[in-house]
Design a protein around this motif. Structure first.
Motif, PDB file in Angstrom:
ATOM      1  N   GLU A  83       0.837  -1.211   0.000  1.00  0.00           N
ATOM      2  CA  GLU A  83       0.000   0.000   0.000  1.00  0.00           C
ATOM      3  C   GLU A  83       0.870   1.260   0.000  1.00  0.00           C
ATOM      4  N   ILE A  84       1.927   1.218   0.807  1.00  0.00           N
ATOM      5  CA  ILE A  84       2.848   2.361   0.883  1.00  0.00           C
ATOM      6  C   ILE A  84       3.574   2.539  -0.453  1.00  0.00           C
ATOM      7  N   SER A  85       4.082   1.435  -1.017  1.00  0.00           N
ATOM      8  CA  SER A  85       4.815   1.522  -2.284  1.00  0.00           C
ATOM      9  C   SER A  85       3.915   2.075  -3.387  1.00  0.00           C
ATOM     10  N   ASP A  86       2.673   1.620  -3.441  1.00  0.00           N
ATOM     11  CA  ASP A  86       1.742   2.114  -4.464  1.00  0.00           C
ATOM     12  C   ASP A  86       1.505   3.617  -4.307  1.00  0.00           C
ATOM     13  N   ALA A  87       1.350   4.065  -3.070  1.00  0.00           N
ATOM     14  CA  ALA A  87       1.119   5.494  -2.839  1.00  0.00           C
ATOM     15  C   ALA A  87       2.357   6.300  -3.231  1.00  0.00           C
ATOM     16  N   TYR A  88       3.544   5.774  -2.886  1.00  0.00           N
ATOM     17  CA  TYR A  88       4.786   6.445  -3.279  1.00  0.00           C
ATOM     18  C   TYR A  88       4.870   6.556  -4.799  1.00  0.00           C
ATOM     19  N   ASP A  89       4.610   5.430  -5.509  1.00  0.00           N
ATOM     20  CA  ASP A  89       4.673   5.436  -6.979  1.00  0.00           C
ATOM     21  C   ASP A  89       3.685   6.458  -7.552  1.00  0.00           C
ATOM     22  N   ASP A  90       2.498   6.509  -6.987  1.00  0.00           N
ATOM     23  CA  ASP A  90       1.472   7.434  -7.489  1.00  0.00           C
ATOM     24  C   ASP A  90       1.880   8.890  -7.261  1.00  0.00           C
ATOM     25  N   TRP A  91       2.540   9.177  -6.150  1.00  0.00           N
ATOM     26  CA  TRP A  91       2.997  10.547  -5.900  1.00  0.00           C
ATOM     27  C   TRP A  91       4.112  10.931  -6.871  1.00  0.00           C
ATOM     28  N   VAL A  92       5.075  10.016  -7.054  1.00  0.00           N
ATOM     29  CA  VAL A  92       6.192  10.289  -7.966  1.00  0.00           C
ATOM     30  C   VAL A  92       5.678  10.490  -9.396  1.00  0.00           C
ATOM     31  N   ALA A  93       4.653   9.726  -9.774  1.00  0.00           N
ATOM     32  CA  ALA A  93       4.089   9.812 -11.127  1.00  0.00           C
ATOM     33  C   ALA A  93       3.111  10.971 -11.280  1.00  0.00           C
ATOM     34  N   ALA A  94       2.918  11.765 -10.217  1.00  0.00           N
ATOM     35  CA  ALA A  94       1.932  12.860 -10.232  1.00  0.00           C
ATOM     36  C   ALA A  94       0.562  12.357 -10.672  1.00  0.00           C
ATOM     37  N   SER A  95       0.205  11.184 -10.161  1.00  0.00           N
ATOM     38  CA  SER A  95      -1.077  10.552 -10.488  1.00  0.00           C
ATOM     39  C   SER A  95      -2.260  11.408 -10.039  1.00  0.00           C
ATOM     40  N   GLU A  96      -3.367  11.221 -10.739  1.00  0.00           N
ATOM     41  CA  GLU A  96      -4.597  11.927 -10.354  1.00  0.00           C
ATOM     42  C   GLU A  96      -5.069  11.543  -8.964  1.00  0.00           C
ATOM     43  N   ARG A  97      -4.575  10.421  -8.466  1.00  0.00           N
ATOM     44  CA  ARG A  97      -4.947   9.998  -7.108  1.00  0.00           C
ATOM     45  C   ARG A  97      -4.764  11.119  -6.088  1.00  0.00           C
ATOM     46  N   PHE A  98      -3.670  11.881  -6.238  1.00  0.00           N
ATOM     47  CA  PHE A  98      -3.377  12.935  -5.270  1.00  0.00           C
ATOM     48  C   PHE A  98      -3.729  14.334  -5.786  1.00  0.00           C
ATOM     49  N   GLY A  99      -4.201  14.412  -7.026  1.00  0.00           N
ATOM     50  CA  GLY A  99      -4.660  15.691  -7.559  1.00  0.00           C
ATOM     51  C   GLY A  99      -3.571  16.739  -7.600  1.00  0.00           C
ATOM     52  N   THR A 100      -3.976  17.998  -7.665  1.00  0.00           N
ATOM     53  CA  THR A 100      -3.026  19.104  -7.652  1.00  0.00           C
ATOM     54  C   THR A 100      -3.460  20.124  -6.610  1.00  0.00           C
ATOM     55  N   VAL A 101      -2.478  20.832  -6.083  1.00  0.00           N
ATOM     56  CA  VAL A 101      -2.728  21.842  -5.058  1.00  0.00           C
ATOM     57  C   VAL A 101      -2.323  23.194  -5.628  1.00  0.00           C
ATOM     58  N   ALA A 102      -3.199  24.188  -5.525  1.00  0.00           N
ATOM     59  CA  ALA A 102      -2.913  25.525  -6.055  1.00  0.00           C
ATOM     60  C   ALA A 102      -2.016  26.282  -5.083  1.00  0.00           C
ATOM     61  N   SER A 103      -0.744  25.860  -5.014  1.00  0.00           N
ATOM     62  CA  SER A 103       0.204  26.452  -4.085  1.00  0.00           C
ATOM     63  C   SER A 103       1.373  27.049  -4.851  1.00  0.00           C
TER      64      SER A 103
END
Ligand code: MN
Length: 313
Positions: A277-297
């Motif tokens: 679960e952790i590895s999948d979340a890490y991969d999704d963050w590195v890939a800028a996956s839609e899972r984590f969306g974008t933040v207007a920062s």
């Protein structure tokens, strides 16, 4: 706040300490670390105490002087499987997340972000506040029933306040006695701010729950033990009330909940149960996956090295 939760805080493979079955006061010094530009005292997780009920992370930040443009300043970073509970004693922080939320938080207010299967957020200077910043950010591990669910964000500007003998308390989340916070709660945890004058105050507790006290200002005594800022006083289970004595004004946070049956797996900003679960979340963050969306920062995304068990490590 953002992690990272490092091996110094708590090795991911280490089993949690068994819950105490009698009242005690066990003081665990915090780990001094840095989040963005701020020095923080990390009270949870620690090697000797991974969580208190579902509370699995507690950073005490400040008091520190901040300016309009330089303060917290933590760029967009992801979370899964937890709720962030942001609570200030002084100052202001601006929260932005991938749900489109933009929310200023001030003392006495709660920012509650539920990560579920994935969310990203940034915590920024407000562009207008100069002065002292002092607060805490805590994480609550979500139960299986909601941890794969949708992310959410809520701001609570009006929380229930109750009187004690020598001061007042604010129920941030959960229930203390017959006072209940309106904030979302997916397990039976409780978090209360205590703002005490000189004297002794008594709070009702649930004997089946374990509790801990973190002092932010002044000192609070539980029995013969004086608790000051810089650590977590674990109070164990089996108490039906808690008497706190102060010799001068003091503020702090009391957290509690039913001890967890199963260990959590925490890595960086993720709370899960398995390495995959952790590895999948890490991969999704590195890939800028839609899972984590974008933040207007205006701040850059926070990078991370892979978990030690990851093929890229
Ligand atoms: Mn965060």
């Amino acid at each position: 706040m953002s992690g990272p939760v490092t091996p110094v805080d708590a090795p991911p493979d280490q089993a949690p300490a068994p819950p105490e079955d009698h009242p005690c006061v066990e003081f665990l010094p915090s780990h001094l670390t840095r989040v963005g530009e701020l020095e923080v005292r990390r009270a949870l997780p620690r090697r000797a105490r991974r969580n208190v009920g579902a509370w699995c992370f507690l950073d005490h930040m400040g008091p520190a002087k901040v300016t309009e443009q330089h303060g917290v300043d933590i760029g967009p970073h992801p979370h899964i499987g937890l709720q962030t509970v942001t609570w200030l004693f002084d100052g202001e922080i601006l929260h932005r997340d991938s749900l489109g939320s933009e929310q200023l938080i001030r003392p006495g207010q709660l920012n509650l972000m539920t990560a579920g299967r994935g969310v990203a957020h940034a915590e920024e200077s407000t562009g207008r506040y100069r002065g002292v910043l002092h607060g805490m950010q805590l994480w609550v591990a979500q139960p299986d029933s909601t941890r794969d669910g949708p992310p959410a964000f809520a701001h609570h500007a009006d929380l229930p306040v109750f009187d004690v003998e020598q001061g007042a308390g604010t129920v941030i989340v959960g229930r203390l006695g017959d006072v209940t916070s309106p904030a979302r709660r997916d397990s039976d945890h409780v978090g209360v701010e205590l703002d005490l004058r000189r004297g002794t105050s008594v709070m009702p507790l649930e004997p089946a729950a374990e509790y801990a006290l973190v002092v932010a200002v002044g000192a609070m005594s539980v029995g013969a033990r004086e608790v000051e800022p810089g650590g977590l006083a674990y109070l164990g289970t089996g108490r039906d009330e808690l008497a706190i004595t102060t010799t001068a004004p003091a503020r702090g946070v009391l957290i509690g909940g039913t001890p967890l049956d199963d260990p959590l797996l925490m890595w960086w900003n993720f709370v899960a149960r398995t390495r995959s679960e952790i590895s999948d979340a890490y991969d999704d963050w590195v890939a800028a996956s839609e899972r984590f969306g974008t933040v207007a920062s205006r701040l850059p995304r926070v990078p991370a090295d892979p978990p030690q068990w990851h093929p890229r490590a």
